[in-house]
Design a protein around this motif. Structure first.
Motif, PDB file in Angstrom:
ATOM      1  N   ARG A   1     -41.139   0.426 -52.042  1.00 53.17           N
ATOM      2  CA  ARG A   1     -40.284  -0.473 -51.237  1.00 53.17           C
ATOM      3  C   ARG A   1     -39.512   0.221 -50.124  1.00 53.17           C
ATOM      4  N   HIS A   2     -38.963   1.402 -50.464  1.00 52.05           N
ATOM      5  CA  HIS A   2     -38.076   2.080 -49.502  1.00 52.05           C
ATOM      6  C   HIS A   2     -38.424   3.565 -49.426  1.00 52.05           C
ATOM      7  N   PRO A   3     -39.599   3.906 -48.934  1.00 49.63           N
ATOM      8  CA  PRO A   3     -40.026   5.318 -48.959  1.00 49.63           C
ATOM      9  C   PRO A   3     -39.103   6.254 -48.174  1.00 49.63           C
ATOM     10  N   ILE A   4     -38.543   5.757 -47.069  1.00 51.24           N
ATOM     11  CA  ILE A   4     -37.697   6.663 -46.267  1.00 51.24           C
ATOM     12  C   ILE A   4     -36.367   6.911 -46.978  1.00 51.24           C
ATOM     13  N   LEU A   5     -35.825   5.802 -47.545  1.00 47.27           N
ATOM     14  CA  LEU A   5     -34.576   5.940 -48.301  1.00 47.27           C
ATOM     15  C   LEU A   5     -34.776   6.928 -49.461  1.00 47.27           C
TER      16      LEU A   5
END
Ligand code: SAM
Length: 279
Positions: A232-236
Motif C-alpha cells: 500500500r505505502h512502499p515509499i512510507l
C-alpha cells in the motif's frame, strides 16, 4: 538510553504484559511461573505455573509474620491474596496504571505508596518486606538500607528474583543485579540470609515460552505488516525502515540470534529465593 526513557519503556512493557496476559491468558501476576516436573512449558499452562510460584512464596512466609510491605506489587493480585489470608498488607509501586488497579483491589485497609521503594517515607515498620521479581529494579546501593528502616527488629526480608551469574552475550537476556555484588552488599547489611533456594531450573522454561511466542507470533505478525505496507505505502515503508534502521537491526539481533532461551537463562542467570532476617 537515558534512565527515564528506560523506565518508561519498562513500565509500558509491564502494562502491555498485564493487558495481554489478563485479556488472552487469564494471567493476573507479572511474575514468572514455577514449572514443576510434568507441566508442559507452554503459554496456556502459565497460569498453573504462576499459581505454583504463589503457593511456593506463601509456604515460605514465616509463621510469626502478620504485616507485609509488598514492594513492586504489580497489579496487586498477590497482595490481595495475602489480605484475604489475614495479613495486613501495604504496597509500593511507582506505576500509575498498576496503582489504580491495586487501590481498587485492596480498598482502604491497605496503604499504597505511589513511588519508588527508594523514596518511601513512613514511620511504619513491618514484620516482612517482600520483593517478588521487583528487587532487580531497585538501586542495589540503597535497597537493603531502606529495607532495614522498614522492617521491625527480628523481622524478615523476602526476595524472589533473578540475578546475573556472568555477563550475558550482547544479544542475550538483560536484567538482574550481579549475584556476587548482591552477596557483598548483603554481608554489609542489617540482614542475614536464613534460607537460600535456587529456582533457576524451574523458572528457565518461561524464557522458552517467550522465545517461541516471539518467533511464532510476533515476527510473523511484523512480517505480515511489512508486506501490507509494502503493497500500500512502499515509499512510507522505505522511509520508516531508514529512519529506524538502527533500532530495527538491534531488535533483529536481539530476538533472532537465539540468545534468549531457557538454556541461555540457565547459563547466565541465577533465580533465587532468599529469606533474610534482620540482625
Ligand atoms: C515484574 S513486576 C512484578 C510484580 C509483582 N510483584 C508480581 O510478582 O506479579 C515488577 C514490579 O516492580 C515495580 N517496580 C519497578 N521499579 C520499582 C522501584 N524502584 N520501586 C518499587 N517498585 C518498582 C514495577 O512497577 C512492577 O510492579
Amino acid at each position: 538510553m537515558k534512565e527515564s526513557k528506560k523506565t518508561v519503556s519498562r513500565e509500558i512493557g509491564l502494562e502491555i504484559g498485564h493487558l495481554v496476559g489478563k485479556g488472552l491468558f487469564k494471567l493476573d501476576h507479572l511474575h514468572y511461573g514455577l514449572w514443576k516436573k510434568g507441566l508442559e512449558p507452554e503459554i496456556l499452562n502459565l497460569h498453573i505455573a504462576q499459581e505454583e510460584y504463589c503457593k511456593f512464596i506463601l509456604s515460605h512466609i514465616p509463621a510469626d509474620v502478620k504485616s507485609i510491605l509488598d514492594v513492586g506489587c504489580g497489579a496487586g493480585a498477590f497482595s490481595k491474596r495475602l489480605v484475604d489470608l489475614g495479613y495486613k498488607v501495604d504496597c509500593v509501586c511507582p506505576t500509575e496504571y498498576q496503582n489504580k488497579i491495586v487501590e481498587e483491589r485492596l480498598g482502604k485497609a491497605s496503604e499504597v505508596f505511589k513511588c519508588k521503594f527508594e523514596e518511601v517515607k513512613t514511620d511504619k515498620k513491618y514484620d516482612m518486606v517482600m520483593f517478588c521479581e521487583s528487587f532487580q529494579y531497585i538501586d542495589l546501593d540503597c535497597v537493603l538500607d531502606v529495607a532495614g528502616t522498614l522492617v521491625k527488629a527480628g523481622g524478615y526480608m523476602l526476595i524472589c528474583d533473578f540475578f546475573k551469574k556472568c555477563a550475558a552475550d550482547a544479544y542475550g537476556l538483560k536484567g538482574g543485579h550481579k549475584l556476587e555484588k548482591f552477596m557483598e552488599v548483603m554481608d554489609a547489611s542489617a540482614f542475614r540470609i536464613i534460607e537460600d533456594i535456587d529456582l533457576t531450573a524451574e523458572t528457565a522454561p518461561n524464557m522458552d515460552i517467550v522465545d517461541r511466542a516471539t518467533k511464532e507470533v510476533m515476527i510473523p505478525i511484523f512480517s505480515a505488516g511489512d508486506r501490507f505496507l509494502q503493497s500500500r505505502h512502499p515509499i512510507l515503508l522505505k522511509l520508516i525502515k531508514w529512519k529506524y534502521r538502527k533500532k530495527l537491526q538491534k531488535a533483529q539481533d536481539k530476538y533472532l540470534k537465539g540468545k534468549r532461551t531457557g538454556k541461555d537463562f540457565m547459563e547466565t542467570k541465577s533465580y533465587r529465593f532468599f529469606l533474610c532476617r534482620k540482625k
